[in-house]
Design a protein around this motif. Structure first.
Motif, PDB file in Angstrom:
ATOM      1  N   CYS A  26       0.829  -1.213   0.000  1.00  0.00           N
ATOM      2  CA  CYS A  26       0.000   0.000   0.000  1.00  0.00           C
ATOM      3  C   CYS A  26       0.859   1.258   0.000  1.00  0.00           C
ATOM      4  CB  CYS A  26      -0.941  -0.004   1.201  1.00  0.00           C
ATOM      5  SG  CYS A  26      -2.202  -1.302   1.134  1.00  0.00           S
ATOM      6  N   LEU A  27       1.950   1.222   0.729  1.00  0.00           N
ATOM      7  CA  LEU A  27       2.849   2.375   0.769  1.00  0.00           C
ATOM      8  C   LEU A  27       3.435   2.638  -0.619  1.00  0.00           C
ATOM      9  CD1 LEU A  27       4.150   4.476   2.659  1.00  0.00           C
ATOM     10  CD2 LEU A  27       6.021   2.849   3.033  1.00  0.00           C
ATOM     11  N   GLU A  28       3.819   1.582  -1.294  1.00  0.00           N
ATOM     12  CA  GLU A  28       4.401   1.722  -2.638  1.00  0.00           C
ATOM     13  C   GLU A  28       3.350   2.182  -3.652  1.00  0.00           C
ATOM     14  OE1 GLU A  28       7.239   1.933  -5.465  1.00  0.00           O
ATOM     15  OE2 GLU A  28       7.572   1.583  -3.319  1.00  0.00           O
ATOM     16  N   GLU A  29       2.131   1.685  -3.500  1.00  0.00           N
ATOM     17  CA  GLU A  29       1.056   2.048  -4.430  1.00  0.00           C
ATOM     18  C   GLU A  29       0.638   3.518  -4.281  1.00  0.00           C
ATOM     19  OE1 GLU A  29      -1.088   0.227  -6.842  1.00  0.00           O
ATOM     20  OE2 GLU A  29       0.876  -0.755  -6.871  1.00  0.00           O
ATOM     21  N   ILE A  30       0.611   4.009  -3.069  1.00  0.00           N
ATOM     22  CA  ILE A  30       0.080   5.348  -2.802  1.00  0.00           C
ATOM     23  C   ILE A  30       1.129   6.449  -2.991  1.00  0.00           C
ATOM     24  CG2 ILE A  30      -0.993   6.813  -1.034  1.00  0.00           C
ATOM     25  CD1 ILE A  30      -2.835   4.634  -2.199  1.00  0.00           C
ATOM     26  N   ARG A  31       2.372   6.146  -2.763  1.00  0.00           N
ATOM     27  CA  ARG A  31       3.405   7.181  -2.896  1.00  0.00           C
ATOM     28  C   ARG A  31       3.444   7.713  -4.326  1.00  0.00           C
ATOM     29  NH1 ARG A  31       9.340   4.336  -3.354  1.00  0.00           N
ATOM     30  NH2 ARG A  31       9.886   6.546  -3.350  1.00  0.00           N
ATOM     31  N   ARG A  32       3.730   9.004  -4.475  1.00  0.00           N
ATOM     32  CA  ARG A  32       3.864   9.607  -5.799  1.00  0.00           C
ATOM     33  C   ARG A  32       5.233   9.270  -6.390  1.00  0.00           C
ATOM     34  NH1 ARG A  32       1.191  13.628  -2.814  1.00  0.00           N
ATOM     35  NH2 ARG A  32       3.197  14.498  -2.149  1.00  0.00           N
ATOM     36  N   PRO A  33       5.369   9.248  -7.712  1.00  0.00           N
ATOM     37  CA  PRO A  33       6.688   8.991  -8.324  1.00  0.00           C
ATOM     38  C   PRO A  33       7.738   9.958  -7.778  1.00  0.00           C
ATOM     39  CG  PRO A  33       4.978   8.972 -10.004  1.00  0.00           C
ATOM     40  CD  PRO A  33       4.318   9.437  -8.734  1.00  0.00           C
ATOM     41  N   GLY A  34       8.821   9.414  -7.297  1.00  0.00           N
ATOM     42  CA  GLY A  34       9.901  10.236  -6.766  1.00  0.00           C
ATOM     43  C   GLY A  34       9.710  10.695  -5.338  1.00  0.00           C
ATOM     44  N   GLN A  35       8.519  10.439  -4.763  1.00  0.00           N
ATOM     45  CA  GLN A  35       8.260  10.854  -3.382  1.00  0.00           C
ATOM     46  C   GLN A  35       9.055   9.995  -2.408  1.00  0.00           C
ATOM     47  OE1 GLN A  35       4.182  10.375  -2.151  1.00  0.00           O
ATOM     48  NE2 GLN A  35       4.472  11.454  -0.210  1.00  0.00           N
ATOM     49  N   SER A  73      -5.035   3.941   3.959  1.00  0.00           N
ATOM     50  CA  SER A  73      -5.883   3.196   4.890  1.00  0.00           C
ATOM     51  C   SER A  73      -6.991   2.442   4.157  1.00  0.00           C
ATOM     52  CB  SER A  73      -6.491   4.168   5.905  1.00  0.00           C
ATOM     53  OG  SER A  73      -7.364   3.495   6.777  1.00  0.00           O
ATOM     54  N   SER A  74      -7.601   3.099   3.176  1.00  0.00           N
ATOM     55  CA  SER A  74      -8.674   2.473   2.398  1.00  0.00           C
ATOM     56  C   SER A  74      -8.159   1.288   1.589  1.00  0.00           C
ATOM     57  CB  SER A  74      -9.298   3.513   1.464  1.00  0.00           C
ATOM     58  OG  SER A  74     -10.287   2.930   0.665  1.00  0.00           O
ATOM     59  N   LEU A  75      -6.997   1.470   0.958  1.00  0.00           N
ATOM     60  CA  LEU A  75      -6.416   0.388   0.156  1.00  0.00           C
ATOM     61  C   LEU A  75      -6.032  -0.789   1.043  1.00  0.00           C
ATOM     62  CD1 LEU A  75      -5.417  -0.634  -2.597  1.00  0.00           C
ATOM     63  CD2 LEU A  75      -3.241   0.536  -2.148  1.00  0.00           C
ATOM     64  N   ARG A  76      -5.518  -0.504   2.226  1.00  0.00           N
ATOM     65  CA  ARG A  76      -5.151  -1.584   3.145  1.00  0.00           C
ATOM     66  C   ARG A  76      -6.361  -2.441   3.508  1.00  0.00           C
ATOM     67  NH1 ARG A  76      -5.120  -4.018   7.920  1.00  0.00           N
ATOM     68  NH2 ARG A  76      -7.075  -2.949   8.282  1.00  0.00           N
ATOM     69  N   ARG A  77      -7.485  -1.775   3.820  1.00  0.00           N
ATOM     70  CA  ARG A  77      -8.708  -2.511   4.176  1.00  0.00           C
ATOM     71  C   ARG A  77      -9.168  -3.405   3.028  1.00  0.00           C
ATOM     72  NH1 ARG A  77     -10.182   2.395   6.475  1.00  0.00           N
ATOM     73  NH2 ARG A  77     -11.516   2.902   4.715  1.00  0.00           N
ATOM     74  N   LYS A  78      -9.026  -2.919   1.802  1.00  0.00           N
ATOM     75  CA  LYS A  78      -9.463  -3.690   0.637  1.00  0.00           C
ATOM     76  C   LYS A  78      -8.519  -4.850   0.330  1.00  0.00           C
ATOM     77  CE  LYS A  78     -11.560   0.348  -1.607  1.00  0.00           C
ATOM     78  NZ  LYS A  78     -11.365   1.362  -2.668  1.00  0.00           N
TER      79      LYS A  78
END
Length: 234
Positions: A26-35, A73-78
Motif C-alpha cells: 500500500c505504501l508503494e502504491e500510494i506514494r507519488r513517483p519520486g516521493q 488506509s482504504s487500500l489496506r482494508r481492501k
C-alpha cells in the motif's frame, strides 16, 4: 464437559507477515513517483498495530501526506483479506502442540473467528488444521456476510454458538483482541487474552479479561490445570 473456544488469528495463526506485506504494498502504491517515504521495519510496524495506532497515522509516519494516508488506509482494508496475501500467514509458535494437548485431554474445542468461510478453509488446508475442528465446532462469517465492527459482530457469533453447542460445565474463550474479550464477557464466559496477536498487553488490559498470558500454549495450560488437579484427586 470442559470447553475451550479459541480465536484463530493470533492464538493459532501469526498474521504479522501478511499485515506487513500489505503495508509495504500500500505504501508503494500510494506514494507519488519520486516521493520519499520512510518504510517502517516489520518490528516497528507490528508494534504500532499492537498499540492500535490508526492506519492513517501509520501512513503519515511513513511519509505520506494526510490525503494519501486516507487512501493508504482504504487500500489496506481492501487488500489485507485478499487471497494473494493469506499465503504469508504462519502457524503461531507452539500452537499445534497446544491443539494436540487439548485433543488428548478430551476437551471440547471450537474455533470462533472473524474470517470468512473461504479464509478459514484456506488456512485449514494449508496447515492441515481441519482435524482439530469438526465442522460443527467452526464459527466464522459466511462469504457474503456484511461486516460492521468485530467488537459488534463477534458477540453475535458467540451468542449463536452457545445456543447451538451442547451444554458445557465450564467454558473459556481465548483471543487476542477486544472483540474476543467482549464476546466472552457479554455471554458470561471466562476470557483469556493472549499477547501473541495484534494487541499488546496494555490494549488487552483495557477490556479486563480474566487472564492475560503470553500465548495459546500458556492459555491451554491454564485451562487444563484445574482439570488435571481433579484427575489427580481421583
Amino acid at each position: 464437559m470442559l470447553r475451550l473456544i479459541t480465536d484463530f488469528d493470533g492464538p493459532i495463526m501469526d498474521v504479522s507477515e501478511r499485515y506487513y506485506r500489505v503495508y509495504q504494498f500500500c505504501l508503494e502504491e500510494i506514494r507519488r513517483p519520486g516521493q520519499k517515504v520512510q518504510e517502517l521495519s516489520k518490528a516497528e510496524f507490528w508494534q504500532m498495530k499492537r498499540q492500535r495506532v490508526p492506519e492513517t497515522q501509520i501512513g503519515m509516519i511513513s511519509g505520506l501526506d494526510e490525503l494519501q494516508a486516507q487512501e493508504f488506509s482504504s487500500l489496506r482494508r481492501k487488500t489485507v483479506h485478499t487471497e494473494p496475501y493469506f499465503r504469508y500467514d504462519r502457524l503461531a509458535v507452539g500452537a499445534v502442540d497446544a491443539l494436540l494437548k487439548i485433543q488428548q485431554a478430551g476437551i471440547d474445542l471450537a474455533v470462533m473467528t472473524m474470517r470468512r468461510v473461504w479464509e478459514l478453509d484456506y488456512a485449514f488446508k494449508q496447515y492441515d488444521l481441519g482435524k482439530f475442528f469438526p465442522e460443527n465446532r467452526c464459527y466464522c462469517l459466511s462469504n457474503d456476510y456484511v461486516k460492521t465492527r468485530d467488537i459488534d459482530d463477534k458477540p453475535l457469533l458467540m451468542a449463536r454458538a452457545l445456543k447451538e453447542l451442547p451444554t458445557a460445565t465450564d467454558t473459556w474463550m481465548v483471543g487476542d483482541t477486544e472483540a474476543d474479550i467482549t464476546a466472552a464477557k457479554k455471554n458470561g464466559i471466562k476470557a483469556i487474552g493472549v499477547e501473541s496477536g495484534i494487541r499488546d498487553r496494555a490494549q488487552l488490559k483495557l477490556y479486563q479479561p480474566d487472564f492475560i498470558v503470553k500465548d495459546f500454549s500458556v492459555a491451554v495450560d491454564l485451562v487444563l490445570e484445574p482439570a488435571l488437579q481433579l484427575t489427580r484427586t481421583w
